[in-house]
Motif scaffolding. Sequence first.
Motif, PDB file in Angstrom:
ATOM      1  N   ALA A   1      75.036  21.111  73.183  1.00 25.98           N
ATOM      2  CA  ALA A   1      75.562  21.413  74.388  1.00 25.98           C
ATOM      3  C   ALA A   1      77.291  20.589  73.741  1.00 25.98           C
ATOM      4  O   ALA A   1      77.185  19.599  73.057  1.00 25.98           O
ATOM      5  CB  ALA A   1      75.612  20.181  74.821  1.00 25.98           C
ATOM      6  N   ARG A   2      78.253  21.186  73.317  1.00 23.35           N
ATOM      7  CA  ARG A   2      79.199  20.708  72.312  1.00 23.35           C
ATOM      8  C   ARG A   2      80.528  19.545  73.674  1.00 23.35           C
ATOM      9  O   ARG A   2      80.381  19.631  74.957  1.00 23.35           O
ATOM     10  CB  ARG A   2      79.944  21.751  72.018  1.00 23.35           C
ATOM     11  CG  ARG A   2      79.348  22.470  70.446  1.00 23.35           C
ATOM     12  CD  ARG A   2      80.383  23.598  69.790  1.00 23.35           C
ATOM     13  NE  ARG A   2      80.396  24.492  70.572  1.00 23.35           N
ATOM     14  CZ  ARG A   2      81.163  25.528  69.510  1.00 23.35           C
ATOM     15  NH1 ARG A   2      81.921  24.980  68.298  1.00 23.35           N
ATOM     16  NH2 ARG A   2      81.760  26.704  70.061  1.00 23.35           N
TER      17      ARG A   2
ATOM     18  N   PHE B   1      79.047  25.066  75.068  1.00 20.76           N
ATOM     19  CA  PHE B   1      76.458  25.636  73.830  1.00 20.76           C
ATOM     20  C   PHE B   1      76.646  26.667  73.041  1.00 20.76           C
ATOM     21  O   PHE B   1      77.561  27.180  73.091  1.00 20.76           O
ATOM     22  CB  PHE B   1      75.612  25.849  75.443  1.00 20.76           C
ATOM     23  CG  PHE B   1      76.022  25.061  76.337  1.00 20.76           C
ATOM     24  CD1 PHE B   1      74.882  24.125  75.987  1.00 20.76           C
ATOM     25  CD2 PHE B   1      76.311  24.890  77.468  1.00 20.76           C
ATOM     26  CE1 PHE B   1      75.238  23.165  77.552  1.00 20.76           C
ATOM     27  CE2 PHE B   1      76.323  24.444  78.952  1.00 20.76           C
ATOM     28  CZ  PHE B   1      75.478  22.911  78.869  1.00 20.76           C
ATOM     29  N   LEU B   2      76.098  25.482  71.981  1.00 20.65           N
ATOM     30  CA  LEU B   2      75.594  27.205  71.066  1.00 20.65           C
ATOM     31  C   LEU B   2      73.909  26.670  70.825  1.00 20.65           C
ATOM     32  O   LEU B   2      73.546  26.652  71.122  1.00 20.65           O
ATOM     33  CB  LEU B   2      76.016  26.535  69.857  1.00 20.65           C
ATOM     34  CG  LEU B   2      76.994  25.870  69.296  1.00 20.65           C
ATOM     35  CD1 LEU B   2      77.319  24.885  68.130  1.00 20.65           C
ATOM     36  CD2 LEU B   2      78.370  27.344  69.038  1.00 20.65           C
ATOM     37  N   VAL B   3      74.063  28.394  71.061  1.00 23.66           N
ATOM     38  CA  VAL B   3      72.307  29.201  71.520  1.00 23.66           C
ATOM     39  C   VAL B   3      71.648  29.767  70.250  1.00 23.66           C
ATOM     40  O   VAL B   3      72.721  30.566  70.303  1.00 23.66           O
ATOM     41  CB  VAL B   3      72.236  29.514  72.802  1.00 23.66           C
ATOM     42  CG1 VAL B   3      70.779  30.241  73.087  1.00 23.66           C
ATOM     43  CG2 VAL B   3      72.984  28.725  73.609  1.00 23.66           C
TER      44      VAL B   3
ATOM     45  N   ASN C   1      62.348  26.535  75.720  1.00 24.10           N
ATOM     46  CA  ASN C   1      61.914  26.068  74.425  1.00 24.10           C
ATOM     47  C   ASN C   1      63.343  24.092  73.454  1.00 24.10           C
ATOM     48  O   ASN C   1      62.804  23.711  74.123  1.00 24.10           O
ATOM     49  CB  ASN C   1      62.410  27.567  73.394  1.00 24.10           C
ATOM     50  CG  ASN C   1      62.385  27.289  71.969  1.00 24.10           C
ATOM     51  OD1 ASN C   1      62.049  25.598  71.049  1.00 24.10           O
ATOM     52  ND2 ASN C   1      61.638  28.787  70.910  1.00 24.10           N
ATOM     53  N   GLY C   2      64.304  25.105  73.528  1.00 19.07           N
ATOM     54  CA  GLY C   2      65.493  24.149  72.988  1.00 19.07           C
ATOM     55  C   GLY C   2      66.095  23.136  74.329  1.00 19.07           C
ATOM     56  O   GLY C   2      65.785  24.176  75.357  1.00 19.07           O
ATOM     57  N   VAL C   3      66.414  21.715  73.850  1.00 15.39           N
ATOM     58  CA  VAL C   3      66.833  20.957  75.112  1.00 15.39           C
ATOM     59  C   VAL C   3      67.726  20.038  74.575  1.00 15.39           C
ATOM     60  O   VAL C   3      68.171  19.933  73.117  1.00 15.39           O
ATOM     61  CB  VAL C   3      65.640  20.222  75.852  1.00 15.39           C
ATOM     62  CG1 VAL C   3      64.596  20.674  76.844  1.00 15.39           C
ATOM     63  CG2 VAL C   3      65.086  19.143  74.696  1.00 15.39           C
ATOM     64  N   ALA C   4      68.893  20.394  75.425  1.00 17.43           N
ATOM     65  CA  ALA C   4      70.325  19.539  75.114  1.00 17.43           C
ATOM     66  C   ALA C   4      70.789  18.603  76.497  1.00 17.43           C
ATOM     67  O   ALA C   4      70.363  19.428  77.746  1.00 17.43           O
ATOM     68  CB  ALA C   4      70.907  20.461  75.010  1.00 17.43           C
ATOM     69  N   MET C   5      71.250  18.122  76.808  1.00 12.44           N
ATOM     70  CA  MET C   5      71.802  16.841  77.407  1.00 12.44           C
ATOM     71  C   MET C   5      73.328  17.186  77.594  1.00 12.44           C
ATOM     72  O   MET C   5      74.183  17.434  76.620  1.00 12.44           O
ATOM     73  CB  MET C   5      71.295  15.854  77.427  1.00 12.44           C
ATOM     74  CG  MET C   5      70.770  14.911  77.203  1.00 12.44           C
ATOM     75  SD  MET C   5      69.259  14.978  79.039  1.00 12.44           S
ATOM     76  CE  MET C   5      71.012  14.290  80.144  1.00 12.44           C
TER      77      MET C   5
END
Length: 339
Positions: free
Chosen positions: A277-278, A283-285, A233-237
Amino acid sequence: MKKQIAYTFVLAAALIGGCKKKPPTTETVGSGSNSDMMGSGSATAPAGSGSAMATATGSGSGSDSGSGSAVTADPNRTTVTGFSTPESVLYDADSDSYLVSNINGKPAEADGNGFISRVSPDGKITELKWIEGGKNDAKLDAPKGMGISKGVLYVADISVVRMFDAKTGKAKGDIKVDGATFLNDITASDAGVFVSDMGVDGAFKPTGTDAIYKLADGKATPLIKNKDLGMPNGVAMAGKSVFTVTFGTGEIVEINEKGEKQPGAKLPKGQLDGVIAREGGDFLVSSWEGKAVYAGKGADWKAVVENVTAPADIGWDTKRKVLLVPQFQDNQILLIKGL
């Protein structure tokens, strides 16, 4: 596998239920009364395609602005209402505003009436329909995750990625993702632009197309394509890797730059949607099952926001350190400080 199949029935409820519309409003609410601002729907039953999702809240053109009163019970939490199935919130640093994708219909239906709103950091809807499907050559069916790279706004929309000028909103064409069935989230950084395919069809049954694609030169190339990805679902680099959170298996998974899947980590609750991605490396999910947003990494997670119905693709205001939470069922977003 049985649990993953069960989740498809949860998702299918999105095509059956309905959610109540609310007039555009900005309200600051106390952190001790989260339940007061939630709808009565269950977090395990995504919102559906009832009348509240059929037409956009508000009237007129994209210049419509939200209005309403603010109750200053808690300056750290603001509720902004007046959307139509908000799926994603993105902070645009250049314009210092929040972009909200509105499905405005069924999540997998090519109905042409999706739109993107602009919201100021103080919680005012400055343009309800900044980009509107069917207007000014824009095409938007069921817009979801968004990302900005080199002045271009990328928007995931079922089986294509729409492109718009990030300053003006002018349409700049589409990227067709061959074989994709449910494009969901987008992440953009210096390492590239990536989009996830959740691998379900219009009835929310698994299609086996689970994948993450890299977008470049107007084309989409699979970074990884594997039916066992668990409904990414969600993606972050983070660095050169893409991290994805899965709705089906409730994990956060790293995909390195070679497209290799690393061992995943389970979160306290599943049905994961958005991921940030902080700067500090955590991470915040967001989790539908947990009605929460978790912070952490690896095997260490804690709920930092709780009692939030249907938290979808979250965003992060890097300037103010504000969490942006779209509530898919309640047609509103939350702006939360102090995390």
